[in-house]
Scaffold this active site. Structure first.
Site, PDB file in Angstrom:
ATOM      1  N   HIS A 142      44.569 -32.761 -81.114  1.00 41.16           N
ATOM      2  CA  HIS A 142      44.148 -31.421 -80.688  1.00 41.16           C
ATOM      3  C   HIS A 142      45.198 -30.709 -79.847  1.00 41.16           C
ATOM      4  O   HIS A 142      45.468 -29.528 -80.045  1.00 41.16           O
ATOM      5  CB  HIS A 142      42.847 -31.520 -79.884  1.00 41.16           C
ATOM      6  CG  HIS A 142      41.663 -31.750 -80.763  1.00 41.16           C
ATOM      7  ND1 HIS A 142      40.430 -32.103 -80.289  1.00 41.16           N
ATOM      8  CD2 HIS A 142      41.547 -31.671 -82.106  1.00 41.16           C
ATOM      9  CE1 HIS A 142      39.593 -32.233 -81.307  1.00 41.16           C
ATOM     10  NE2 HIS A 142      40.256 -31.985 -82.416  1.00 41.16           N
TER      11      HIS A 142
ATOM     12  N   ARG B   6      47.927 -75.682 -60.083  1.00 42.96           N
ATOM     13  CA  ARG B   6      47.279 -74.502 -59.485  1.00 42.96           C
ATOM     14  C   ARG B   6      46.500 -74.840 -58.218  1.00 42.96           C
ATOM     15  O   ARG B   6      46.149 -73.955 -57.448  1.00 42.96           O
ATOM     16  CB  ARG B   6      46.379 -73.802 -60.511  1.00 42.96           C
ATOM     17  CG  ARG B   6      45.237 -74.643 -61.010  1.00 42.96           C
ATOM     18  CD  ARG B   6      44.526 -73.997 -62.186  1.00 42.96           C
ATOM     19  NE  ARG B   6      43.369 -73.213 -61.766  1.00 42.96           N
ATOM     20  CZ  ARG B   6      42.528 -72.616 -62.595  1.00 42.96           C
ATOM     21  NH1 ARG B   6      42.725 -72.688 -63.905  1.00 42.96           N
ATOM     22  NH2 ARG B   6      41.515 -71.926 -62.145  1.00 42.96           N
TER      23      ARG B   6
ATOM     24  N   CYS C 209      42.131 -61.814 -67.005  1.00 42.56           N
ATOM     25  CA  CYS C 209      40.887 -62.223 -66.331  1.00 42.56           C
ATOM     26  C   CYS C 209      41.130 -63.291 -65.265  1.00 42.56           C
ATOM     27  O   CYS C 209      40.185 -63.814 -64.701  1.00 42.56           O
ATOM     28  CB  CYS C 209      39.852 -62.699 -67.342  1.00 42.56           C
ATOM     29  SG  CYS C 209      40.334 -64.183 -68.227  1.00 42.56           S
TER      30      CYS C 209
HETATM   31  C1  PEP Z   1      42.437 -68.592 -65.775  1.00 41.77           C
HETATM   32  O1  PEP Z   1      42.950 -69.674 -66.066  1.00 41.77           O
HETATM   33  O2  PEP Z   1      43.063 -67.624 -65.291  1.00 41.77           O
HETATM   34  C2  PEP Z   1      40.992 -68.400 -66.003  1.00 41.77           C
HETATM   35  C3  PEP Z   1      40.427 -67.215 -65.906  1.00 41.77           C
HETATM   36  O3  PEP Z   1      40.257 -69.513 -66.279  1.00 41.77           O
HETATM   37  P1  PEP Z   1      39.798 -70.559 -65.149  1.00 41.77           P
HETATM   38  O4  PEP Z   1      40.255 -70.046 -63.820  1.00 41.77           O
HETATM   39  O5  PEP Z   1      38.324 -70.661 -65.298  1.00 41.77           O
HETATM   40  O6  PEP Z   1      40.547 -71.775 -65.603  1.00 41.77           O
HETATM   41 MG    MG Z   2      41.803 -71.167 -67.215  1.00 43.43          MG
END
Ligand code: PEP
Ligand code: MG
Length: 549
Positions: free
Chosen positions: A186, A442, A479
């Site tokens: 548009h 982690r 996420c």
């Molecule tokens: C991730 O690994 O970033 C994730 C969202 O999964 P989880 O933290 O449940 O391993």
């Molecule tokens: Mg994960």
């Protein structure tokens, strides 16, 4: 929130408070009926503004603006907005602010976009109408393009609506470049009818320095620096950047919530999430003595989707992610030396005979029982293309329509160009991706500096995933915890991530920051953040640039 007594006034006999001029106010309405009238008034004004503008334009411009005006006046638009802003029809008080109203318009637009075809093309019109209605109610923020009217300027916009293009007719610039959109959109049609030279859909236009003297060839869609001879001409056509819409108002990114229980899903809905971006289904399995049967699974999934019933919004469910630090009570898992590198996520679930198939069919059955929720299903810890094929085949044959994968292993991130051909979407689990990319557990608090998602190496990997996503039209979400950091949210959006999924309490701060940064700025900051030497430098650079350092 503005609630001071000074700001109160009477509307329809109801108490309200607002700061319309600052654009940050909250309007309190006594019930959904008052909300309906407030929205209908604003949309009627938007419609009459569009009709007035249409009367000044050529027949082609008038057609486009009249169609938008009709959409603004459509009573079903008000009803869709009310359903989002006041899901409880008996509510005693409804709050309206810039953020929840913008989110409601974007959610209606996304719902139309999901339908596709002619209806899907109306999504941008809803965003434009929404921007105007929000400005009308709360005063103009920085969401409307602003520029200096100058006949020698070549204006660069990140986005340009048909109505804003029509407004340029009052003081036409020498030319216009728009980074998004296409030559048959548009805005392009309006610019053509106004005889303004334009290149629409010039994705790298933001790299043109402000003030550069350029020549525009709209036929071949080329912008080039002027030759010395041409630039001797006076006055010169110079590039001028228009201030674009905020990254949130542009619809470039959706803000979703991570949930692990029905309470989380309710919280996500009340915080105005655009949907759920991660349902961790482990909550249903880990503490059980036996695998939950089909009926138990269907009712648990139905309950978690229920708060979003009727919204048309996405609910992204992750299949069972057990193993490593999440043992299963009903499966005897062998001891592993390196469980994080062992049989976990999809690797484990596919070894448990029929478990995944049963979970997928329970999800598909639950979706049938909940109206207008868009179910997406993804698997965790996918590593190879063969695994992508195995999972997508399994999920589609169970009746799941939108099938995706989590990107948590660098091998899949690097091969995403191939994987993207097989999936409908992908979601990056940065918690695991960073652990595997950096070779750092982690959970090891002493390795915090290695686990920083601001690391430019991580950002470059995400940039490559987002590029593949864009090329293959596959939405890319993040996420992991990284998505809850508002500053990093700006960078991720600038890299091309299309949704951020986070703990529900993070939605407010992320929404506020993304509502104040333009898409252009987000892209510029993301580009710079990928090029610095360390996570610390990247964060400091972005914080300083946004005045938050
Ligand atoms: C991730 O690994 O970033 C994730 C969202 O999964 P989880 O933290 O449940 O391993
Ligand atoms: Mg994960």
């Amino acid at each position: 929130m503005a609630t001071g007594a000074d700001d109160q006034r009477e509307v329809e006999g109801r108490r309200t408070s607002e700061h319309p001029s600052s654009g940050t106010g909250v309007i309190r309405l006594f019930d959904p009926g008052a909300l309906r009238r407030q929205l209908a008034d604003a949309l009627a004004t938007v419609a009459s503004d569009l009709s007035r503008l249409s009367a000044l334009g050529s027949p082609e411009v008038a057609d486009i603006l009249d169609a938008q005006a009709m959409m603004a006046e459509d009573p079903t638009l008000v009803e869709r907005l009310v359903a989002r802003l006041a899901p409880d029809a008996r509510a005693q008080e409804v709050e309206l602010d810039r953020s929840n109203l913008t989110t409601a318009f974007l959610s209606v637009a996304n719902e139309l976009r999901a339908v596709g075809g002619y209806i899907g093309e109306r999504a941008d019109d809803v965003c434009d109408i929404g921007t105007r209605a929000v400005d009308l109610i709360f005063g103009s923020g920085e969401v409307r393009p602003q520029y200096e009217a100058n006949p020698e300027s070549i204006l660069v916009f990140d986005q340009l609506s048909a109505a804003d293009a029509a407004r340029l007719g009052a003081a036409p610039p020498r030319g216009v470049i728009v980074t998004t959109g296409g030559p048959t959109g548009h805005a392009a049609l309006v610019l053509r009818s106004l005889d303004i030279s334009a290149i629409v859909g010039c994705s790298n236009a933001l790299e043109i320095p402000d003030g550069l003297v350029v020549e525009l060839d709209p036929i071949q869609a080329i912008v080039m620096p002027s030759s010395p001879l041409a630039s001797d001409r006076s006055p010169e056509p110079r590039v001028r950047r228009a201030i674009a819409r905020s990254v949130l108002a542009s619809g470039a990114v959706r803000l979703l919530a991570n949930v692990g229980s029905v309470a989380d899903a309710l919280e996500a809905r009340s915080q105005g999430a655009d949907g759920i971006g991660l349902v961790r289904t482990e909550f249903l399995f880990v503490s059980q003595e036996r695998e939950p049967d089909q009926g138990e699974q269907v009712s648990a999934y139905r309950a978690i989707m229920a708060p979003f019933e009727g919204s048309g919004l996405p609910v992204v469910v992750r299949t069972l992610d057990a193993g490593s630090d999440k043992p299963l009570g009903f499966v005897d898992l062998p001891r592993e030396e390196n469980p994080a590198l062992g049989v976990r996520g999809f690797r484990l679930a596919r070894q448990l005979s029929g478990l995944l198939e049963r979970q997928l069919s329970a999800l598909a059955a639950a979706k049938e029982e909940v109206d207008a929720v868009d179910l997406w299903v993804m698997a965790p810890m996918i590593t190879t293309i063969a695994e992508v094929e195995a999972f997508t085949t399994m999920a589609r044959s169970a009746g799941v329509k939108s099938v995706g994968v989590m990107i948590e292993v660098p091998a899949l991130a690097l091969d995403f160009g191939s994987a993207a051909k097989l999936v409908d979407f992908a979601s990056v689990g940065t918690n695991d991706l960073v652990q595997y990319l950096m070779g750092a557990d982690r959970n090891a608090s002493r390795l915090g500096d290695l686990l920083d998602p601001w690391s430019p190496v991580v950002l470059r990997l995400l940039q490559s995933v987002a590029r593949w996503g864009r090329q293959r039209a596959v939405p890319i979400s993040v996420c992991g915890e990284a998505a809850s950091d508002p500053l990093l949210g700006v960078v991720l959006t600038g890299l091309g991530v299309t949704s951020l999924s986070m703990v529900p309490v993070a939605l407010g701060p992320v929404r506020t920051l993304l509502g104040s940064v333009s898409r252009t700025e987000a892209r510029r900051l993301a580009h710079r953040a990928t090029g610095v030497a360390s996570a610390h430098e990247a964060r400091r650079f972005v914080a300083t640039a946004l005045g938050l350092g």
